[in-house]
Design an enzyme around this catalytic site. Sequence first.
Site, short mmCIF file in Angstrom:
data_model
loop_
_atom_site.label_atom_id
_atom_site.label_comp_id
_atom_site.label_asym_id
_atom_site.label_seq_id
_atom_site.Cartn_x
_atom_site.Cartn_y
_atom_site.Cartn_z
N ILE A 65 0.82 -1.03 -0.22
CA ILE A 65 0.03 0.37 -0.09
C ILE A 65 1.27 0.70 0.22
O ILE A 65 1.21 2.15 1.08
CB ILE A 65 -1.17 -0.37 1.40
CG1 ILE A 65 -1.06 -1.48 1.70
CG2 ILE A 65 -1.76 0.84 1.56
CD1 ILE A 65 -2.45 -1.19 2.22
N PRO A 66 1.58 1.35 -1.15
CA PRO A 66 2.72 3.09 -1.60
C PRO A 66 1.35 3.73 -1.21
O PRO A 66 0.53 4.28 -1.05
CB PRO A 66 2.99 2.71 -2.21
CG PRO A 66 2.16 1.41 -3.07
CD PRO A 66 1.50 0.68 -2.25
N HIS A 67 1.80 5.11 -0.39
CA HIS A 67 1.17 6.19 -0.60
C HIS A 67 2.58 7.61 -0.48
O HIS A 67 3.49 7.07 0.23
CB HIS A 67 0.13 6.09 0.77
CG HIS A 67 0.54 6.03 2.34
ND1 HIS A 67 1.75 4.24 2.87
CD2 HIS A 67 1.46 6.53 3.22
CE1 HIS A 67 1.69 4.11 3.41
NE2 HIS A 67 2.36 5.50 4.36
N GLY A 68 1.51 8.38 -0.63
CA GLY A 68 2.47 9.70 -0.03
C GLY A 68 1.00 10.88 0.24
O GLY A 68 0.74 10.97 -0.39
#
Length: 152
Positions: A65-68
């Site tokens: 769950i990559p996020h930014g």
Amino acid sequence: MQLTDLITAGRVKVPLAGRTKDEVLRELVELAVHERGPHVVESVAGAVREREQLLSTGIGGGIAIPHGKSIELDELIVAAGVAPGGIAYDALDGKPVTLLFLLVGPETAAGSLVKALSRISRVLRREGLREELREARSGDEFLRVLAGAEAA
């Protein structure tokens, strides 16, 4: 908050073309924000890479769950993809990642981002659902499976 309220079939790619962590992260960012122009894609990709350097967002069970957060965005955006062969991702369990959900939003959306992360984690606890998502043949099918899981 329903995931199907945050994601459209146009933001789901089955299968992802990338074969490395960097390639699939870039692919998902482009899928999420390409219509906002190359400057926004670069800003968001940088934010996601920066977050990933702190700790891998590969949470185990074949899920990442990559996020930014980026000042270039004014809303929470979700994109997803399936990597059928698996991607070496530095996941917490050391296993390849096959399901990816990208969450990006403005600096002010920390609460919404956390809620969406939590929602994804809860929905994806069931191995049967993860398998159905991995077997989806299109963005529409992926969303139908996800919507069914959220309705249950």
